[in-house]
Design a protein around this motif. Structure first.
Motif, PDB file in Angstrom:
ATOM      1  N   VAL A 104       9.124  -5.171  -2.400  1.00 40.18           N
ATOM      2  CA  VAL A 104       7.785  -4.860  -3.059  1.00 40.18           C
ATOM      3  C   VAL A 104       8.059  -4.420  -4.500  1.00 40.18           C
ATOM      4  N   PRO A 105       7.620  -5.238  -5.611  1.00 37.21           N
ATOM      5  CA  PRO A 105       7.690  -4.841  -7.058  1.00 37.21           C
ATOM      6  C   PRO A 105       7.620  -3.474  -7.391  1.00 37.21           C
ATOM      7  N   ALA A 111       7.958   1.767   5.153  1.00 37.64           N
ATOM      8  CA  ALA A 111       7.641   1.208   3.562  1.00 37.64           C
ATOM      9  C   ALA A 111       7.388   2.614   2.647  1.00 37.64           C
ATOM     10  N   SER A 112       8.445   2.938   1.707  1.00 37.09           N
ATOM     11  CA  SER A 112       8.435   3.917   0.933  1.00 37.09           C
ATOM     12  C   SER A 112       8.086   3.459  -0.391  1.00 37.09           C
ATOM     13  N   PRO A 113       8.235   4.243  -1.638  1.00 42.91           N
ATOM     14  CA  PRO A 113       8.003   3.375  -2.744  1.00 42.91           C
ATOM     15  C   PRO A 113       8.950   2.447  -2.921  1.00 42.91           C
ATOM     16  N   SER A 114      10.331   2.591  -2.657  1.00 42.45           N
ATOM     17  CA  SER A 114      11.450   1.727  -3.044  1.00 42.45           C
ATOM     18  C   SER A 114      11.378   0.831  -1.774  1.00 42.45           C
ATOM     19  N   ALA A 115      10.729   0.687  -0.740  1.00 42.32           N
ATOM     20  CA  ALA A 115      10.919  -0.045   0.525  1.00 42.32           C
ATOM     21  C   ALA A 115      10.655  -1.622   0.269  1.00 42.32           C
ATOM     22  N   GLY A 162       3.714   6.406   5.374  1.00 46.24           N
ATOM     23  CA  GLY A 162       3.810   5.162   4.727  1.00 46.24           C
ATOM     24  C   GLY A 162       4.593   4.159   5.610  1.00 46.24           C
ATOM     25  N   THR A 163       4.420   4.129   7.025  1.00 50.66           N
ATOM     26  CA  THR A 163       5.020   3.261   7.807  1.00 50.66           C
ATOM     27  C   THR A 163       3.825   2.567   8.459  1.00 50.66           C
ATOM     28  N   ALA A 164       4.222   1.404   8.709  1.00 56.09           N
ATOM     29  CA  ALA A 164       3.054   0.491   9.637  1.00 56.09           C
ATOM     30  C   ALA A 164       3.748  -0.509  10.156  1.00 56.09           C
ATOM     31  N   ILE A 204       0.959  -1.206   0.008  1.00 59.87           N
ATOM     32  CA  ILE A 204       0.079   0.083   0.042  1.00 59.87           C
ATOM     33  C   ILE A 204       0.918   1.093   0.319  1.00 59.87           C
ATOM     34  N   ALA A 205       1.906   1.196   0.751  1.00 63.72           N
ATOM     35  CA  ALA A 205       3.004   2.333   0.713  1.00 63.72           C
ATOM     36  C   ALA A 205       3.470   2.435  -0.328  1.00 63.72           C
ATOM     37  N   ALA A 206       4.090   1.627  -0.967  1.00 67.16           N
ATOM     38  CA  ALA A 206       4.644   1.737  -2.415  1.00 67.16           C
ATOM     39  C   ALA A 206       3.703   1.659  -3.504  1.00 67.16           C
TER      40      ALA A 206
END
Length: 187
Positions: A133-134, A112-116, A105-107, A69-71
């Protein structure tokens, strides 16, 4: 005049077949020995271990959902209900409620960032050991579907190791996981 088959063939499992298979498995497992039946491994410690593992697996899956979700914020509306259900599964097994993904973007302690990437030990691990995460949405959905599929299969196998109510809960959550796979792979 001959009747032609319907142009739209149904895809995926039917709700009745999911429920029937889960109910049948639960009935079979529920009929096995329980505490005091004299069977080895059916005591509270086996049940407690199974519930703890199921809670941990659901918590890890919820963290993976949060990372996706964050990415991919565009998938949030589609994935949040599934993630919330996974969190409820963890709670049903005795786990603690994981925090919802925030706007930053954290959980649940997972950056969790777009490149996390998300640490996904256990059911969500891919066979290649990758935990990132792809970058594309289709790949991210496939990642979640694969994690759900593996976990549903493992829970179905675990039905034989637990008695009564625990088996019914595992069967129900495994059926929900199979339904999640269908929802993640359709559309």
């Amino acid at each position: 005049m001959s009747l032609s088959p319907s142009p739209r063939l149904p895809r995926g499992p039917r709700r009745r077949s999911l429920l029937a298979s889960a109910a049948g498995a639960a009935l079979l497992a529920g009929c096995t020995g329980g505490p005091g039946s004299g069977e080895a491994g059916a005591g509270p410690s086996a049940v407690e271990r199974a519930r703890a593992r199921a809670a941990r697996d659901s918590e890890e899956l919820a963290a993976r959902y949060a990372a996706v979700i964050a990415a991919h914020p565009g998938l949030a509306e589609r994935l949040r209900p599934l993630r919330e259900e996974v969190v409820r599964h963890a709670e049903a097994f005795g786990g603690v409620r994981a925090a919802s993904p925030t706007a930053s973007g954290t959980a649940a302690g997972t950056a969790a960032s777009p490149s996390a990437s998300v640490r996904a030990a256990g059911p969500a691990n891919d066979s290649d050991g990758s935990d990132a995460v792809p970058a594309d949405e289709k790949g991210a959905l496939a990642l979640l579907a694969g994690a759900e599929r593996k976990l549903a299969g493992r829970r179905t196998e675990a039905l034989l190791d637990v008695p009564g109510e625990s088996a019914r809960l595992l069967a129900s959550v495994a059926a929900a996981g199979a339904a999640h796979v269908f929802l993640l792979t359709e559309g």
